[in-house]
Design a protein around this motif. Structure first.
Motif, PDB file in Angstrom:
ATOM      1  N   TYR A   1      60.252  -1.098  16.123  1.00 14.25           N
ATOM      2  CA  TYR A   1      59.924   0.192  15.519  1.00 14.25           C
ATOM      3  C   TYR A   1      59.519   1.217  16.570  1.00 14.25           C
ATOM      4  CZ  TYR A   1      60.224  -3.032  11.718  1.00 14.25           C
ATOM      5  OH  TYR A   1      60.695  -4.004  10.882  1.00 14.25           O
ATOM      6  N   SER A   2      58.612   0.842  17.451  1.00 10.49           N
ATOM      7  CA  SER A   2      58.201   1.782  18.507  1.00 10.49           C
ATOM      8  C   SER A   2      59.108   1.700  19.726  1.00 10.49           C
ATOM      9  CB  SER A   2      56.760   1.479  18.946  1.00 10.49           C
ATOM     10  OG  SER A   2      56.701   0.278  19.698  1.00 10.49           O
ATOM     11  N   ARG A   3      59.796   0.579  19.873  1.00  7.69           N
ATOM     12  CA  ARG A   3      60.586   0.329  21.096  1.00  7.69           C
ATOM     13  C   ARG A   3      59.701   0.363  22.338  1.00  7.69           C
ATOM     14  NH1 ARG A   3      65.375  -1.756  19.653  1.00  7.69           N
ATOM     15  NH2 ARG A   3      66.125  -0.779  17.756  1.00  7.69           N
ATOM     16  N   PHE A   4      58.411   0.115  22.149  1.00 10.27           N
ATOM     17  CA  PHE A   4      57.450   0.151  23.251  1.00 10.27           C
ATOM     18  C   PHE A   4      56.917  -1.260  23.446  1.00 10.27           C
ATOM     19  CE2 PHE A   4      53.432   1.049  25.372  1.00 10.27           C
ATOM     20  CZ  PHE A   4      53.731   2.124  26.191  1.00 10.27           C
ATOM     21  N   LYS A   5      57.529  -1.970  24.380  1.00 15.97           N
ATOM     22  CA  LYS A   5      57.150  -3.369  24.595  1.00 15.97           C
ATOM     23  C   LYS A   5      55.947  -3.458  25.526  1.00 15.97           C
ATOM     24  CE  LYS A   5      61.628  -5.545  23.813  1.00 15.97           C
ATOM     25  NZ  LYS A   5      62.493  -6.646  24.259  1.00 15.97           N
TER      26      LYS A   5
ATOM     27  N   CYS B   1      52.110 -10.742  23.649  1.00 19.53           N
ATOM     28  CA  CYS B   1      53.024  -9.599  23.561  1.00 19.53           C
ATOM     29  C   CYS B   1      52.768  -8.910  22.224  1.00 19.53           C
ATOM     30  CB  CYS B   1      54.481 -10.059  23.649  1.00 19.53           C
ATOM     31  SG  CYS B   1      55.017 -11.106  22.293  1.00 19.53           S
ATOM     32  N   ASN B   2      53.172  -7.651  22.121  1.00 15.46           N
ATOM     33  CA  ASN B   2      52.988  -6.986  20.834  1.00 15.46           C
ATOM     34  C   ASN B   2      54.027  -7.474  19.819  1.00 15.46           C
ATOM     35  OD1 ASN B   2      54.842  -5.537  22.467  1.00 15.46           O
ATOM     36  ND2 ASN B   2      54.519  -3.629  21.368  1.00 15.46           N
ATOM     37  N   VAL B   3      53.577  -7.543  18.588  1.00 11.50           N
ATOM     38  CA  VAL B   3      54.406  -8.034  17.479  1.00 11.50           C
ATOM     39  C   VAL B   3      54.262  -7.043  16.328  1.00 11.50           C
ATOM     40  CG1 VAL B   3      54.853  -9.936  15.882  1.00 11.50           C
ATOM     41  CG2 VAL B   3      54.052 -10.433  18.204  1.00 11.50           C
ATOM     42  N   GLU B   4      55.279  -6.218  16.157  1.00 13.99           N
ATOM     43  CA  GLU B   4      55.213  -5.163  15.141  1.00 13.99           C
ATOM     44  C   GLU B   4      55.645  -5.675  13.776  1.00 13.99           C
ATOM     45  OE1 GLU B   4      57.343  -1.862  16.919  1.00 13.99           O
ATOM     46  OE2 GLU B   4      55.672  -1.461  18.276  1.00 13.99           O
ATOM     47  N   ASN B   5      55.574  -4.764  12.792  1.00 13.78           N
ATOM     48  CA  ASN B   5      55.820  -5.157  11.407  1.00 13.78           C
ATOM     49  C   ASN B   5      56.437  -3.986  10.659  1.00 13.78           C
ATOM     50  OD1 ASN B   5      54.933  -5.651   8.418  1.00 13.78           O
ATOM     51  ND2 ASN B   5      54.544  -7.588   9.452  1.00 13.78           N
TER      52      ASN B   5
ATOM     53  N   CYS C   1      48.857  -5.717  18.533  1.00 15.89           N
ATOM     54  CA  CYS C   1      48.938  -5.410  19.962  1.00 15.89           C
ATOM     55  C   CYS C   1      49.063  -6.708  20.757  1.00 15.89           C
ATOM     56  CB  CYS C   1      47.690  -4.669  20.408  1.00 15.89           C
ATOM     57  SG  CYS C   1      47.660  -2.909  19.995  1.00 15.89           S
ATOM     58  N   ALA C   2      49.532  -6.570  21.984  1.00 19.01           N
ATOM     59  CA  ALA C   2      49.704  -7.731  22.845  1.00 19.01           C
ATOM     60  C   ALA C   2      48.387  -8.476  23.065  1.00 19.01           C
ATOM     61  CB  ALA C   2      50.273  -7.285  24.191  1.00 19.01           C
ATOM     62  N   GLU C   3      47.294  -7.723  23.129  1.00 18.71           N
ATOM     63  CA  GLU C   3      45.989  -8.336  23.400  1.00 18.71           C
ATOM     64  C   GLU C   3      45.546  -9.240  22.252  1.00 18.71           C
ATOM     65  OE1 GLU C   3      46.861  -5.212  23.724  1.00 18.71           O
ATOM     66  OE2 GLU C   3      46.096  -4.341  25.580  1.00 18.71           O
ATOM     67  N   CYS C   4      46.033  -8.942  21.045  1.00 14.66           N
ATOM     68  CA  CYS C   4      45.709  -9.820  19.903  1.00 14.66           C
ATOM     69  C   CYS C   4      46.264 -11.208  20.154  1.00 14.66           C
ATOM     70  CB  CYS C   4      46.287  -9.258  18.609  1.00 14.66           C
ATOM     71  SG  CYS C   4      45.663  -7.639  18.136  1.00 14.66           S
TER      72      CYS C   4
ATOM     73  N   LEU D   1      49.194  -0.816  32.144  1.00 13.58           N
ATOM     74  CA  LEU D   1      48.963  -0.054  30.920  1.00 13.58           C
ATOM     75  C   LEU D   1      47.516  -0.271  30.490  1.00 13.58           C
ATOM     76  CD1 LEU D   1      50.461   1.501  28.542  1.00 13.58           C
ATOM     77  CD2 LEU D   1      50.543  -0.719  27.402  1.00 13.58           C
ATOM     78  N   MET D   2      46.851   0.813  30.131  1.00 11.73           N
ATOM     79  CA  MET D   2      45.478   0.680  29.647  1.00 11.73           C
ATOM     80  C   MET D   2      45.482   0.146  28.215  1.00 11.73           C
ATOM     81  SD  MET D   2      43.575   1.387  32.098  1.00 11.73           S
ATOM     82  CE  MET D   2      41.945   1.492  31.355  1.00 11.73           C
ATOM     83  N   PRO D   3      44.694  -0.877  27.938  1.00  9.04           N
ATOM     84  CA  PRO D   3      44.569  -1.368  26.558  1.00  9.04           C
ATOM     85  C   PRO D   3      44.022  -0.269  25.654  1.00  9.04           C
ATOM     86  CG  PRO D   3      43.643  -2.943  28.123  1.00  9.04           C
ATOM     87  CD  PRO D   3      43.916  -1.684  28.889  1.00  9.04           C
ATOM     88  N   CYS D   4      44.477  -0.251  24.417  1.00  5.46           N
ATOM     89  CA  CYS D   4      43.965   0.726  23.453  1.00  5.46           C
ATOM     90  C   CYS D   4      42.489   0.425  23.162  1.00  5.46           C
ATOM     91  CB  CYS D   4      44.793   0.699  22.168  1.00  5.46           C
ATOM     92  SG  CYS D   4      44.496  -0.737  21.108  1.00  5.46           S
ATOM     93  N   GLY D   5      41.849   1.325  22.458  1.00  8.45           N
ATOM     94  CA  GLY D   5      40.423   1.172  22.188  1.00  8.45           C
ATOM     95  C   GLY D   5      40.075  -0.125  21.487  1.00  8.45           C
ATOM     96  N   ARG D   6      40.832  -0.441  20.453  1.00  8.94           N
ATOM     97  CA  ARG D   6      40.556  -1.676  19.712  1.00  8.94           C
ATOM     98  C   ARG D   6      40.701  -2.893  20.617  1.00  8.94           C
ATOM     99  NH1 ARG D   6      43.339  -5.630  16.791  1.00  8.94           N
ATOM    100  NH2 ARG D   6      42.227  -6.359  14.960  1.00  8.94           N
ATOM    101  N   CYS D   7      41.689  -2.853  21.477  1.00  6.45           N
ATOM    102  CA  CYS D   7      41.928  -4.021  22.335  1.00  6.45           C
ATOM    103  C   CYS D   7      40.904  -4.131  23.450  1.00  6.45           C
ATOM    104  CB  CYS D   7      43.355  -3.981  22.864  1.00  6.45           C
ATOM    105  SG  CYS D   7      44.530  -4.286  21.534  1.00  6.45           S
ATOM    106  N   ARG D   8      40.318  -3.022  23.859  1.00  6.93           N
ATOM    107  CA  ARG D   8      39.207  -3.106  24.821  1.00  6.93           C
ATOM    108  C   ARG D   8      38.066  -3.892  24.192  1.00  6.93           C
ATOM    109  NH1 ARG D   8      39.546   2.801  27.942  1.00  6.93           N
ATOM    110  NH2 ARG D   8      41.799   2.895  27.752  1.00  6.93           N
TER     111      ARG D   8
END
Ligand code: THU
Length: 139
Positions: free
Chosen positions: A30-34, A50-54, A62-65, A92-99
């Protein structure tokens, strides 16, 4: 087994190579952002995600999950160092939730490879809320 010497000799290139490999397995139609991420554990293990979209966009992972899930599933421990990359292999900086996810398992001293160099989590998530707050503020 915990090994304090692990943190003193972090092979960032090797860790980032695992992150790049993980990025290659991302499911991001969906995002094409791996995104890929790899973490060095205090016993020397390396875990990754790795990120797993839906199709329901908002529930994508997110990948950090994936990383923290593998960390716990493979024996737990503390994250010493983490490298997160985009589809080009750049940091790449992790997003806020992943921090917040990383803080739970790495705390203030965990090292993160960022576009501005290696930084501790205390700089990435200042004044973080964490497990200590639950203890210190309990009745
Ligand atoms: N993404 C991650 O996997 N980790 C981050 O820290 C930032 C964002 C993913 C989520 C989504 O699949 C894609 O990147 C675009 O936001």
């Amino acid at each position: 087994m915990r090994d304090d010497s692990v943190s003193g000799s972090i092979d960032w290139d090797a860790l980032t190579a695992v992150a790049v490999e993980a990025m290659g397995t991302a499911y991001a139609p969906y995002s094409r952002f791996k995104v890929g991420v790899a973490g060095l554990v205090d016993d020397g293990r390396i875990v990754s995600g790795c990120n797993v979209e839906n199709a329901s966009y908002g529930v994508g992972l997110c990948a950090e999950c994936g990383l923290v899930s593998e960390l716990q599933r493979s024996g737990g421990g503390r994250l010493v160092a983490v490298s997160c990359v985009d589809q080009h292999g750049n940091s790449l900086m992790p997003c806020g939730r992943c921090r917040q996810l990383l803080w739970e398992f790495g705390g203030a001293t965990m090292q993160l490879k960022t576009p501005e160099g290696i930084l501790p989590m205390s700089a990435i998530l200042p004044q973080a809320f964490g497990p200590d707050d639950l203890i210190e503020r309990a009745e």
